[in-house]
Design a protein around this motif. Structure first.
Motif, PDB file in Angstrom:
ATOM      1  N   PRO A   1      47.063  39.967  35.533  1.00  0.00           N
ATOM      2  CA  PRO A   1      46.680  39.471  37.214  1.00  0.00           C
ATOM      3  C   PRO A   1      45.176  40.819  37.000  1.00  0.00           C
ATOM      4  CG  PRO A   1      49.192  41.084  37.192  1.00  0.00           C
ATOM      5  CD  PRO A   1      48.508  40.893  35.550  1.00  0.00           C
ATOM      6  N   GLU A   2      45.210  41.942  36.705  1.00  0.00           N
ATOM      7  CA  GLU A   2      43.837  42.717  36.933  1.00  0.00           C
ATOM      8  C   GLU A   2      42.420  41.828  36.735  1.00  0.00           C
ATOM      9  OE1 GLU A   2      47.029  43.825  35.358  1.00  0.00           O
ATOM     10  OE2 GLU A   2      47.333  45.293  37.473  1.00  0.00           O
ATOM     11  N   LYS A   3      42.796  40.946  35.464  1.00  0.00           N
ATOM     12  CA  LYS A   3      42.332  40.553  34.205  1.00  0.00           C
ATOM     13  C   LYS A   3      41.545  38.847  35.104  1.00  0.00           C
ATOM     14  CE  LYS A   3      41.800  42.191  30.157  1.00  0.00           C
ATOM     15  NZ  LYS A   3      42.363  42.503  28.485  1.00  0.00           N
ATOM     16  N   ALA A   4      42.652  38.505  35.998  1.00  0.00           N
ATOM     17  CA  ALA A   4      42.512  37.332  36.691  1.00  0.00           C
ATOM     18  C   ALA A   4      42.780  37.144  37.311  1.00  0.00           C
ATOM     19  CB  ALA A   4      44.037  36.932  36.346  1.00  0.00           C
ATOM     20  N   LYS A   5      42.223  37.943  38.618  1.00  0.00           N
ATOM     21  CA  LYS A   5      41.504  39.484  39.270  1.00  0.00           C
ATOM     22  C   LYS A   5      40.093  39.035  39.600  1.00  0.00           C
ATOM     23  CE  LYS A   5      41.502  42.921  43.545  1.00  0.00           C
ATOM     24  NZ  LYS A   5      42.350  43.802  44.147  1.00  0.00           N
ATOM     25  N   ASP A   6      40.035  39.840  38.692  1.00  0.00           N
ATOM     26  CA  ASP A   6      38.287  39.386  38.469  1.00  0.00           C
ATOM     27  C   ASP A   6      37.799  38.650  37.659  1.00  0.00           C
ATOM     28  OD1 ASP A   6      38.927  43.206  38.284  1.00  0.00           O
ATOM     29  OD2 ASP A   6      38.780  42.585  35.641  1.00  0.00           O
ATOM     30  N   VAL A   7      38.716  37.330  37.499  1.00  0.00           N
ATOM     31  CA  VAL A   7      37.591  36.636  36.857  1.00  0.00           C
ATOM     32  C   VAL A   7      37.666  35.574  38.691  1.00  0.00           C
ATOM     33  CG1 VAL A   7      37.469  34.113  35.808  1.00  0.00           C
ATOM     34  CG2 VAL A   7      38.121  36.368  34.781  1.00  0.00           C
ATOM     35  N   ALA A   8      38.429  35.710  38.833  1.00  0.00           N
ATOM     36  CA  ALA A   8      38.410  35.198  40.762  1.00  0.00           C
ATOM     37  C   ALA A   8      37.731  36.056  41.842  1.00  0.00           C
ATOM     38  CB  ALA A   8      39.776  34.992  41.322  1.00  0.00           C
ATOM     39  N   THR A   9      37.355  37.585  41.449  1.00  0.00           N
ATOM     40  CA  THR A   9      36.498  37.880  42.697  1.00  0.00           C
ATOM     41  C   THR A   9      34.553  36.837  41.606  1.00  0.00           C
ATOM     42  OG1 THR A   9      37.360  40.083  42.039  1.00  0.00           O
ATOM     43  CG2 THR A   9      35.536  39.907  42.421  1.00  0.00           C
ATOM     44  N   LYS A  10      34.908  37.139  40.810  1.00  0.00           N
ATOM     45  CA  LYS A  10      33.469  36.244  39.842  1.00  0.00           C
ATOM     46  C   LYS A  10      33.010  35.235  40.780  1.00  0.00           C
ATOM     47  CE  LYS A  10      31.197  36.671  35.346  1.00  0.00           C
ATOM     48  NZ  LYS A  10      31.082  36.626  34.052  1.00  0.00           N
ATOM     49  N   ILE A  11      34.294  34.655  40.100  1.00  0.00           N
ATOM     50  CA  ILE A  11      34.311  32.792  40.713  1.00  0.00           C
ATOM     51  C   ILE A  11      33.419  32.891  41.990  1.00  0.00           C
ATOM     52  CG2 ILE A  11      35.287  30.510  41.348  1.00  0.00           C
ATOM     53  CD1 ILE A  11      37.046  31.341  38.848  1.00  0.00           C
ATOM     54  N   LEU A  12      34.527  33.977  42.799  1.00  0.00           N
ATOM     55  CA  LEU A  12      33.495  33.425  43.930  1.00  0.00           C
ATOM     56  C   LEU A  12      32.526  34.375  44.853  1.00  0.00           C
ATOM     57  CD1 LEU A  12      37.364  34.506  45.693  1.00  0.00           C
ATOM     58  CD2 LEU A  12      36.379  32.376  46.006  1.00  0.00           C
ATOM     59  N   GLU A  13      31.688  34.796  43.757  1.00  0.00           N
ATOM     60  CA  GLU A  13      30.992  35.416  44.659  1.00  0.00           C
ATOM     61  C   GLU A  13      29.495  34.684  44.713  1.00  0.00           C
ATOM     62  OE1 GLU A  13      28.933  37.003  40.793  1.00  0.00           O
ATOM     63  OE2 GLU A  13      29.828  39.184  40.435  1.00  0.00           O
ATOM     64  N   GLY A  14      28.980  34.973  46.169  1.00  0.00           N
ATOM     65  CA  GLY A  14      27.619  34.155  46.729  1.00  0.00           C
ATOM     66  C   GLY A  14      28.674  33.777  47.872  1.00  0.00           C
ATOM     67  N   SER A  15      30.246  33.022  47.617  1.00  0.00           N
ATOM     68  CA  SER A  15      30.415  32.787  49.040  1.00  0.00           C
ATOM     69  C   SER A  15      30.718  33.348  49.629  1.00  0.00           C
ATOM     70  CB  SER A  15      32.030  31.773  48.307  1.00  0.00           C
ATOM     71  OG  SER A  15      32.187  30.947  49.601  1.00  0.00           O
ATOM     72  N   GLU A  16      30.674  32.824  51.001  1.00  0.00           N
ATOM     73  CA  GLU A  16      31.218  33.450  52.481  1.00  0.00           C
ATOM     74  C   GLU A  16      32.316  33.057  52.467  1.00  0.00           C
ATOM     75  OE1 GLU A  16      27.946  32.194  55.299  1.00  0.00           O
ATOM     76  OE2 GLU A  16      26.410  33.671  54.210  1.00  0.00           O
ATOM     77  N   LYS A  17      32.569  31.527  52.348  1.00  0.00           N
ATOM     78  CA  LYS A  17      34.007  31.248  52.897  1.00  0.00           C
ATOM     79  C   LYS A  17      35.570  32.148  51.877  1.00  0.00           C
ATOM     80  CE  LYS A  17      31.993  27.076  53.588  1.00  0.00           C
ATOM     81  NZ  LYS A  17      31.854  25.586  53.909  1.00  0.00           N
ATOM     82  N   ARG A  18      34.975  32.480  50.692  1.00  0.00           N
ATOM     83  CA  ARG A  18      36.133  33.042  49.535  1.00  0.00           C
ATOM     84  C   ARG A  18      37.930  32.639  50.093  1.00  0.00           C
ATOM     85  NH1 ARG A  18      32.776  36.937  46.789  1.00  0.00           N
ATOM     86  NH2 ARG A  18      34.646  38.475  46.707  1.00  0.00           N
ATOM     87  N   LYS A  19      37.972  31.804  49.015  1.00  0.00           N
ATOM     88  CA  LYS A  19      39.391  31.696  49.167  1.00  0.00           C
ATOM     89  C   LYS A  19      40.031  31.244  48.138  1.00  0.00           C
ATOM     90  CE  LYS A  19      40.248  29.025  52.872  1.00  0.00           C
ATOM     91  NZ  LYS A  19      40.861  27.857  53.384  1.00  0.00           N
ATOM     92  N   ILE A  20      41.130  33.064  47.677  1.00  0.00           N
ATOM     93  CA  ILE A  20      42.154  32.667  46.449  1.00  0.00           C
ATOM     94  C   ILE A  20      43.383  31.802  47.018  1.00  0.00           C
ATOM     95  CG2 ILE A  20      43.201  33.660  44.865  1.00  0.00           C
ATOM     96  CD1 ILE A  20      41.227  36.078  45.576  1.00  0.00           C
ATOM     97  N   ILE A  21      43.645  30.800  46.412  1.00  0.00           N
ATOM     98  CA  ILE A  21      45.379  29.789  46.385  1.00  0.00           C
ATOM     99  C   ILE A  21      45.723  30.335  44.906  1.00  0.00           C
ATOM    100  CG2 ILE A  21      45.472  27.492  46.913  1.00  0.00           C
ATOM    101  CD1 ILE A  21      43.218  27.016  48.587  1.00  0.00           C
ATOM    102  N   GLY A  22      46.881  30.637  44.908  1.00  0.00           N
ATOM    103  CA  GLY A  22      47.319  29.901  43.829  1.00  0.00           C
ATOM    104  C   GLY A  22      48.673  28.964  43.871  1.00  0.00           C
ATOM    105  N   VAL A  23      48.717  28.069  43.133  1.00  0.00           N
ATOM    106  CA  VAL A  23      49.433  26.962  43.069  1.00  0.00           C
ATOM    107  C   VAL A  23      50.288  27.552  41.486  1.00  0.00           C
ATOM    108  CG1 VAL A  23      49.885  24.704  42.247  1.00  0.00           C
ATOM    109  CG2 VAL A  23      47.469  25.804  43.634  1.00  0.00           C
ATOM    110  N   CYS A  24      51.826  27.506  41.573  1.00  0.00           N
ATOM    111  CA  CYS A  24      52.630  27.634  40.630  1.00  0.00           C
ATOM    112  C   CYS A  24      53.930  27.008  40.801  1.00  0.00           C
ATOM    113  CB  CYS A  24      53.058  29.658  40.708  1.00  0.00           C
ATOM    114  SG  CYS A  24      54.043  29.597  42.126  1.00  0.00           S
TER     115      CYS A  24
END
Length: 155
Positions: free
Chosen positions: A101-124
């Motif tokens: 999950p730490e690596k997934a969190k890092d990728v999520a953070t990278k995807i959200l770079e520069g966004s002011e809306k920044r939302k993380i949703i999990g679907v499982c």
């Protein structure tokens, strides 16, 4: 995390997803190849007018566009993975993938770079993120969790 809504079936998943991403300019799904790809395409269908991308196995640099065709949603050309919303799909948390999950969190953070809306949703399904304790590592804004009942009928 408190339960904010309950519903049933595929429609319940899709309608809740659409409401959670309303207003996002771009959504990037992150999941495993094969298993998660059709779920990204299914979720993408209800927001097909927005810009969509799919990152397979945390490989940020190889993000693909997700777009509508006559046959339905498909993966397309390489695209920029940056987005307002990142959707982590439950297949990532399945123990056999070996993704932490730490690596997934890092990728999520990278995807959200520069966004002011920044939302993380999990679907499982079947509480995968909670069972594997990903919700303790990743600061999800929402998790759509579903269970499936399966019946095989013989005649």
């Amino acid at each position: 995390m408190p339960i904010i809504n309950t519903s049933q079936g595929v429609g319940g998943i899709l309608n809740n997803f659409r409401s959670l991403v309303k207003g996002a300019e771009k959504i990037t799904f992150v999941g495993t190849p094969g298993f998660c790809t059709p779920f990204a395409e299914l979720l993408g269908f209800v927001v097909r007018d927005q810009k969509l991308a799919f990152v397979s196995s945390l490989d940020f640099e190889k993000a693909r566009s997700v777009y509508m065709t006559y046959e339905g949603m498909q993966l397309g050309e390489l695209t920029d993975a940056h987005a307002d919303v990142v959707v982590l799909l439950g297949g990532l948390a399945m123990p056999k993938t070996g993704i932490n999950p730490e690596k997934a969190k890092d990728v999520a953070t990278k995807i959200l770079e520069g966004s002011e809306k920044r939302k993380i949703i999990g679907v499982c399904f079947q509480s995968m993120f909670m069972q594997q304790k990903w919700d303790e590592v990743i600061n999800f804004d929402y998790i759509i969790n579903s269970d499936m009942a399966v019946e095989v009928l013989g005649f």
